[in-house]
Scaffold this active site. Sequence first.
Site, PDB file in Angstrom:
ATOM      1  N   TYR A   1       2.472  46.788 -11.943  1.00 39.15           N
ATOM      2  CA  TYR A   1       2.313  48.238 -11.916  1.00 39.15           C
ATOM      3  C   TYR A   1       1.924  48.678 -10.510  1.00 39.15           C
ATOM      4  O   TYR A   1       1.358  47.910  -9.724  1.00 39.15           O
ATOM      5  CB  TYR A   1       1.265  48.719 -12.924  1.00 39.15           C
ATOM      6  CG  TYR A   1      -0.112  48.149 -12.695  1.00 39.15           C
ATOM      7  CD1 TYR A   1      -1.015  48.753 -11.823  1.00 39.15           C
ATOM      8  CD2 TYR A   1      -0.532  47.003 -13.372  1.00 39.15           C
ATOM      9  CE1 TYR A   1      -2.279  48.230 -11.607  1.00 39.15           C
ATOM     10  CE2 TYR A   1      -1.801  46.473 -13.157  1.00 39.15           C
ATOM     11  CZ  TYR A   1      -2.662  47.081 -12.283  1.00 39.15           C
ATOM     12  OH  TYR A   1      -3.911  46.567 -12.074  1.00 39.15           O
TER      13      TYR A   1
ATOM     14  N   GLY B   1     -10.743  44.289  -9.887  1.00 42.56           N
ATOM     15  CA  GLY B   1      -9.837  45.411 -10.125  1.00 42.56           C
ATOM     16  C   GLY B   1     -10.158  46.303 -11.295  1.00 42.56           C
ATOM     17  O   GLY B   1      -9.330  47.140 -11.680  1.00 42.56           O
TER      18      GLY B   1
ATOM     19  N   HIS C   1     -11.489  55.478 -14.220  1.00 43.40           N
ATOM     20  CA  HIS C   1     -10.712  56.442 -13.420  1.00 43.40           C
ATOM     21  C   HIS C   1      -9.943  57.418 -14.310  1.00 43.40           C
ATOM     22  O   HIS C   1      -9.801  57.207 -15.524  1.00 43.40           O
ATOM     23  CB  HIS C   1      -9.753  55.718 -12.473  1.00 43.40           C
ATOM     24  CG  HIS C   1      -8.684  54.925 -13.146  1.00 43.40           C
ATOM     25  ND1 HIS C   1      -7.552  55.485 -13.686  1.00 43.40           N
ATOM     26  CD2 HIS C   1      -8.574  53.587 -13.360  1.00 43.40           C
ATOM     27  CE1 HIS C   1      -6.779  54.550 -14.194  1.00 43.40           C
ATOM     28  NE2 HIS C   1      -7.389  53.373 -14.016  1.00 43.40           N
TER      29      HIS C   1
ATOM     30  N   CYS D   1      -8.695  48.587 -16.772  1.00 41.54           N
ATOM     31  CA  CYS D   1      -9.576  49.681 -16.365  1.00 41.54           C
ATOM     32  C   CYS D   1      -9.968  50.526 -17.567  1.00 41.54           C
ATOM     33  O   CYS D   1      -9.400  50.425 -18.660  1.00 41.54           O
ATOM     34  CB  CYS D   1      -8.882  50.562 -15.336  1.00 41.54           C
ATOM     35  SG  CYS D   1      -8.612  49.759 -13.738  1.00 41.54           S
TER      36      CYS D   1
ATOM     37  N   ASN E   1      -9.745  54.125 -18.867  1.00 46.87           N
ATOM     38  CA  ASN E   1      -9.001  55.374 -18.658  1.00 46.87           C
ATOM     39  C   ASN E   1      -9.773  56.551 -19.240  1.00 46.87           C
ATOM     40  O   ASN E   1     -10.321  56.450 -20.360  1.00 46.87           O
ATOM     41  CB  ASN E   1      -7.642  55.303 -19.345  1.00 46.87           C
ATOM     42  CG  ASN E   1      -6.655  54.388 -18.630  1.00 46.87           C
ATOM     43  OD1 ASN E   1      -5.501  54.254 -19.055  1.00 46.87           O
ATOM     44  ND2 ASN E   1      -7.070  53.741 -17.556  1.00 46.87           N
TER      45      ASN E   1
END
Length: 402
Positions: free
Chosen positions: A313, A327, A331, A349, A351
């Site tokens: 990605y 990583g 966010h 992550c 989201n």
Amino acid sequence: MKGPTPAATVLGLLVTAALILAGCSSNSGPTDPDPSSEASTSTSTSTAPPQAEITVDPAGGTDEVMPDDTITVQAVRGEIDDVTVVGAGGDEIDGAVEGQTWTSSARMKPSTKYTVTTTAQGPEGGTTTDKSTFTTHDPEVTATYGIVYSGRTVGVGMPVSIQFDSAVTDEKYRRAIERAVSVETTPQTEGSWGWLDNRQLMWRPKDFWTPGTTVTIDAPITGYQTGEDKWVAQGASGSMTIGRRQMATVDINAHEMTVSQDGQTLKTFPVSSGKPGRETETRSGMKVVIGKQREMTMDSSTIGVDKGEKGYYKVDTDYNVRVTWTGEFVHSAPWSVGAQGSTNVSHGCVNMAPQNAKWFYKHSLVGDPVNFTGSDREFLPTEGIGVWQFSWAQWQKQSALA
């Protein structure tokens, strides 16, 4: 027979009187010395008082002096008044006099010329000043390090962090460095040094910091060795202030983030975490905010998934709050709003909807704890600021002095 005439008698008396006078003058009156006679010779000798005698080790002109060598100045004769040892850059080496000897108490910079200036008193007075120079070893590697987050206000989970640019390769070097560094806190706080790995020396409080605590760090490790022919050239010091007590919890299975300050819940947000799969599942554990970046491009090639490979990605993101070096961020992800609160669809992550991410970004400090629960993939301490993954007893064992 005739007797002497009157004239002869008078003349004899005059001669006798003259001889008598001459004899008196010779015994009692001053006379001019004869420069050629031994009796008239005299000498005068004036001797200067002996000067102080000083010896310096390393001797003047010596090269390749090791940075951890000791400098000594000894008064063989007389007494030392003052000694200064100054490097080419103006740094002064501390020391003290005991008896007839001055001994240094600090290490030296590598690759540096030092001047030793000594003032001493002779045994009968008089001042002597002596100067000599020597040069320290030029190592293969000059080791460097930094005090991370110095000068900033940080969250209650941020440890003191001294980070070396290359590995401190041997336990004996880590022990020496740990003995040299120090932390002072106001109010007084219980804590311990520990090595997160061989590059990161951290001081963690037993529990999360008390808000408002001031922290002062001193790392005077100039002249310390970090590896084979690797020497530190410059010490450092720093400070940080502990801000308000904010904590966040991410329940990966419930797809929810809760943010509190001082024990009071401020916000609850729907989120989407990493989708199932060993490489994408979000890690569980007590993480700490490492940094913030308003805008960035997330590219999986930076974590080993290159273009054309499964899982690749490359996407632009906003309001990025980093919680691991591997990583993981919290966010903004407008593309996954439909899944937030119900399904985990990210690559690891957290989201959030844009407005929620903006709020969290604005209200976060580096050092804020973020606790992740609900995943079988455990957060490893070295994957971020992982000091809180240890119990207090476990963390104390991370010390090189344990």
